[in-house]
Design an enzyme around this catalytic site. Structure first.
Site, mmCIF file in Angstrom:
data_model
loop_
_atom_site.group_PDB
_atom_site.id
_atom_site.type_symbol
_atom_site.label_atom_id
_atom_site.label_comp_id
_atom_site.label_asym_id
_atom_site.label_seq_id
_atom_site.Cartn_x
_atom_site.Cartn_y
_atom_site.Cartn_z
ATOM 1 N N ASP A 130 0.846 -1.199 0.000
ATOM 2 C CA ASP A 130 0.000 0.000 0.000
ATOM 3 C C ASP A 130 0.882 1.250 0.000
ATOM 4 O O ASP A 130 1.595 1.502 0.973
ATOM 5 C CB ASP A 130 -0.901 -0.007 1.246
ATOM 6 C CG ASP A 130 -2.000 1.029 1.160
ATOM 7 O OD1 ASP A 130 -1.991 1.863 0.233
ATOM 8 O OD2 ASP A 130 -2.874 1.021 2.051
ATOM 9 N N ASP A 131 0.849 2.007 -1.074
ATOM 10 C CA ASP A 131 1.620 3.256 -1.200
ATOM 11 C C ASP A 131 3.124 3.021 -1.320
ATOM 12 O O ASP A 131 3.918 3.900 -0.982
ATOM 13 C CB ASP A 131 1.360 4.216 -0.022
ATOM 14 C CG ASP A 131 -0.086 4.687 0.084
ATOM 15 O OD1 ASP A 131 -0.919 4.255 -0.730
ATOM 16 O OD2 ASP A 131 -0.368 5.489 0.992
ATOM 17 N N CYS A 145 -6.184 4.344 -3.165
ATOM 18 C CA CYS A 145 -6.465 2.968 -2.734
ATOM 19 C C CYS A 145 -7.740 2.347 -3.290
ATOM 20 O O CYS A 145 -7.704 1.308 -3.942
ATOM 21 C CB CYS A 145 -6.534 2.915 -1.206
ATOM 22 S SG CYS A 145 -5.015 3.388 -0.385
ATOM 23 N N ARG A 152 -7.946 -0.777 -6.045
ATOM 24 C CA ARG A 152 -8.304 -2.141 -5.635
ATOM 25 C C ARG A 152 -9.533 -2.647 -6.391
ATOM 26 O O ARG A 152 -9.637 -3.839 -6.716
ATOM 27 C CB ARG A 152 -8.548 -2.179 -4.123
ATOM 28 C CG ARG A 152 -7.252 -2.062 -3.361
ATOM 29 C CD ARG A 152 -7.387 -1.316 -2.054
ATOM 30 N NE ARG A 152 -6.085 -0.782 -1.668
ATOM 31 C CZ ARG A 152 -5.183 -1.445 -0.949
ATOM 32 N NH1 ARG A 152 -5.476 -2.636 -0.469
ATOM 33 N NH2 ARG A 152 -4.017 -0.901 -0.684
ATOM 34 N N LYS A 212 -5.650 -5.384 3.884
ATOM 35 C CA LYS A 212 -6.507 -4.201 3.736
ATOM 36 C C LYS A 212 -7.427 -4.370 2.532
ATOM 37 O O LYS A 212 -6.968 -4.480 1.404
ATOM 38 C CB LYS A 212 -5.615 -2.974 3.547
ATOM 39 C CG LYS A 212 -6.374 -1.719 3.144
ATOM 40 C CD LYS A 212 -5.437 -0.539 3.054
ATOM 41 C CE LYS A 212 -6.086 0.635 2.333
ATOM 42 N NZ LYS A 212 -5.191 1.804 2.264
ATOM 43 N N HIS A 265 -10.654 -2.354 1.705
ATOM 44 C CA HIS A 265 -10.963 -0.994 1.233
ATOM 45 C C HIS A 265 -11.913 -0.936 0.037
ATOM 46 O O HIS A 265 -11.821 -0.036 -0.806
ATOM 47 C CB HIS A 265 -9.680 -0.197 0.934
ATOM 48 C CG HIS A 265 -9.815 1.240 1.325
ATOM 49 N ND1 HIS A 265 -8.823 2.171 1.179
ATOM 50 C CD2 HIS A 265 -10.882 1.908 1.848
ATOM 51 C CE1 HIS A 265 -9.255 3.344 1.599
ATOM 52 N NE2 HIS A 265 -10.486 3.205 2.009
ATOM 53 N N SER A 321 -8.195 2.056 5.395
ATOM 54 C CA SER A 321 -6.837 2.561 5.627
ATOM 55 C C SER A 321 -6.535 2.676 7.121
ATOM 56 O O SER A 321 -7.413 2.988 7.932
ATOM 57 C CB SER A 321 -6.645 3.918 4.963
ATOM 58 O OG SER A 321 -6.742 3.772 3.572
ATOM 59 N N HIS A 366 1.480 2.202 4.106
ATOM 60 C CA HIS A 366 0.613 3.383 4.220
ATOM 61 C C HIS A 366 0.877 4.017 5.588
ATOM 62 O O HIS A 366 0.926 3.309 6.593
ATOM 63 C CB HIS A 366 -0.838 2.906 4.105
ATOM 64 C CG HIS A 366 -1.863 3.978 3.982
ATOM 65 N ND1 HIS A 366 -2.182 4.826 5.011
ATOM 66 C CD2 HIS A 366 -2.659 4.344 2.939
ATOM 67 C CE1 HIS A 366 -3.136 5.660 4.609
ATOM 68 N NE2 HIS A 366 -3.432 5.391 3.346
ATOM 69 N N ASP A 401 -0.532 -0.677 -4.764
ATOM 70 C CA ASP A 401 -1.831 -0.148 -5.203
ATOM 71 C C ASP A 401 -1.727 1.236 -5.835
ATOM 72 O O ASP A 401 -2.572 1.639 -6.607
ATOM 73 C CB ASP A 401 -2.827 -0.123 -4.032
ATOM 74 C CG ASP A 401 -2.478 0.916 -2.976
ATOM 75 O OD1 ASP A 401 -1.276 1.235 -2.807
ATOM 76 O OD2 ASP A 401 -3.402 1.419 -2.305
ATOM 77 N N ASN A 402 -0.699 1.995 -5.447
ATOM 78 C CA ASN A 402 -0.488 3.338 -6.012
ATOM 79 C C ASN A 402 0.904 3.803 -5.583
ATOM 80 O O ASN A 402 1.590 3.124 -4.814
ATOM 81 C CB ASN A 402 -1.579 4.332 -5.570
ATOM 82 C CG ASN A 402 -1.799 4.377 -4.079
ATOM 83 O OD1 ASN A 402 -2.822 3.912 -3.571
ATOM 84 N ND2 ASN A 402 -0.837 4.900 -3.335
ATOM 85 N N LYS A 424 1.557 9.227 -5.205
ATOM 86 C CA LYS A 424 0.158 8.903 -4.877
ATOM 87 C C LYS A 424 -0.774 10.073 -5.170
ATOM 88 O O LYS A 424 -0.470 11.224 -4.845
ATOM 89 C CB LYS A 424 0.075 8.551 -3.395
ATOM 90 C CG LYS A 424 -1.332 8.305 -2.863
ATOM 91 C CD LYS A 424 -1.278 7.843 -1.424
ATOM 92 C CE LYS A 424 -2.687 7.676 -0.850
ATOM 93 N NZ LYS A 424 -2.677 7.014 0.453
HETATM 94 MG MG MG Z 1 -2.654 3.117 -1.325
#
Ligand code: MG
Length: 474
Positions: free
Chosen positions: A42-43, A82, A86, A139, A141, A164, A238, A290-291, A311
């Site tokens: 994540d991130d 996010c 996803r 996660k 989301h 998150s 994240h 994810d980003n 992001k």
């Molecule tokens: Mg993310």
């Protein structure tokens, strides 16, 4: 004992090849339906892994995964934040098609009443139909109400924080950024859920990566004799950042590096478990993010390497991800591909390999990229759509990327700039998007404009799920 039996198996197989005296697939495993594992950070930024060039974050397990598998240098997430990212991964469809994006609220929050629509077919649902055992660990989301949770969307089981880790902020916690700079789990009253039940609140985030890893290992071990799909979207890195005590001070890169090195350890645990059960040649594992990195958190955020912004932005740093595909015996060891790929492509690729049919009653935005994975041909993908909420900001076709609009990811202020004509970059010559060459290539601009117009004309945008308040569901 395991080594002996594997050597013996290989000897028998080699003998069969000699006796047969003709060309046969190197590994019988190629004919079997593979298991699938997606590990989704994540991130995490494009530049945050050792094997993608980070100078002070050590990722020996991911480096080994890359050495034994394939590194993608041009692989994209479906969005730069996010929730829509996803949704794209899970459905193989751009989030603008299923209401999983918004300009007003960019992701789902604890006070959101929406989530992934029931009529969407998730990758887990499609694989379960092919007989796969399925688990989501991490996660989610895509909605935290019961009807939106993983167990309502094709997963047999779920363990994780459903949104998150910086949400549900305790009003008594330090205001603003200080809470992120010296984070404590109790500042964020996020739940840890098992299936549909909250089992811990606030979740102890210092052990979250460790516990996700233990759950993933348990799932693989208990389903080693059947086909399975494990989706492992990490809560980290994240912000706020947490790691178990074993990883405190582990990295030269500080807290962020410690967190990445724990994720790397976790990847090693998953791959070692597959090896221990002789599942390595029966399983395809994809590692991705994810980003891009959350750059406004300074040293708590990651790095997009040579890519621009991070992001939240539709510059390359927001959506191009450090991606590794691993499948010994199927995917060439040490391969580096410059072919285009996207998380949108995992749905059709995996479902096809599992013997299923890609849905034909809806528009799909992913392609079967198994020719790239198995080295048999070029990528069927030549276009990337860069959405911010429901707005098409930029479009890539081949090496060319035209931005119709640009906006900083998370900086303040973040005005939208409309470009007429669009700004144009040749991403193979200029991956950092520094040199606008629009005036030299009006034909390319025309071609991309036409592609964008055709895409928009065929698009039906449903109401946003992200704008539905929780009160509407009560
Ligand atoms: Mg993310």
């Amino acid at each position: 004992m395991r080594l002996v039996s594997r050597k013996l198996t290989f000897s028998i197989f080699a003998a069969v090849v000699v006796v047969a005296g003709r060309s046969v697939p190197l590994l019988a495993a190629q004919d079997q339906k593979p298991n699938f594992v997606i590990i989704f950070a994540d991130d995490l930024g494009y530049g945050d892994l050792g094997c993608f060039g980070h100078p002070t974050i050590r990722t020996p397990h991911l480096d080994r995964m890359a050495a034994e598998g394939m590194r993608f240098t041009q692989f994209y997430s479906a969005a730069s934040v996010c929730t829509p990212s996803r949704a794209g991964l899970m459905t193989g469809r751009l989030p603008v098609r299923n209401g999983m994006c918004s300009d007003k609220r960019r992701v789902l929050f604890p006070d959101s009443g929406g989530g992934i629509p029931a009529e969407e077919i998730t990758l887990a649902e499609a694989l379960r139909e092919q007989g796969y055992a399925t688990a989501c660990v991490g996660k989610w989301h895509l909605g935290h109400l019961p009807q939106f949770l993983p167990t309502s969307n094709g997963f047999d089981s779920y363990l994780g924080i459903p949104y998150s880790n910086d949400m549900d902020r305790d009003p008594e916690s330090p205001k603003g950024r200080p809470a992120f700079l010296t984070p404590h789990s109790e500042y964020w009253n996020v739940p840890l859920m098992r299936d549909e039940e909250v089992i811990e609140r606030p979740a102890d985030q210092t052990t979250i990566t460790k516990r996700y890893t233990e759950q993933a290992v348990r799932f693989i071990s208990s389903h080693k004799d059947e086909n399975f799909f494990l989706y492992m979207p990490h809560t980290m890195p994240h912000v706020p950042l947490f790691r178990q005590t074993d990883f405190e001070g582990h990295s030269l890169r500080g807290l962020y590096g410690d967190v990445i090195e724990e994720i790397d350890w976790s990847v090693g645990q998953v791959l070692d478990t597959l090896r221990e059960h002789d599942l390595d040649k029966k399983t395809i594992v994809v590692f991705c993010s994810d980003n891009g990195p959350w750059l406004t958190y300074d040293q708590q955020g990651g790095s997009a390497g040579l890519l621009r912004d991070g992001k939240g932005a539709t510059w390359e740093g927001g959506m191009r991800e450090p991606t590794i595909a691993w499948g010994p015996g199927r995917i060439s060891a040490g391969a580096v591909t410059q072919e285009l790929g996207a998380t949108l492509d995992l749905f059709p690729t995996f479902v096809t390999l599992a013997g299923g049919q890609v849905p034909d009653d809806r528009t799909m935005d992913g392609y079967d990229i198994s020719p790239v994975l198995f080295g048999t041909g070029p990528s069927p993908r030549d276009t990337v759509y860069y959405y911010r909420g429901p707005r098409l900001m930029a479009l890539r076709k081949g090496p060319w990327k035209a931005h119709f609009m640009t906006q900083p990811g998370y900086a303040n202020p973040r005005p939208t700039t409309k470009h007429e004509p669009p700004v144009l970059y040749h991403l193979e010559h200029d991956p950092s998007e520094k040199y606008d060459v629009a005036e030299h290539h009006p034909d390319v601009i025309d071609d991309i404009r036409q592609a964008a117009a055709a895409h928009r004309a065929a698009l039906e945008i449903p109401p946003s799920q992200l704008e539905i308040p929780l009160s509407d569901q009560n």
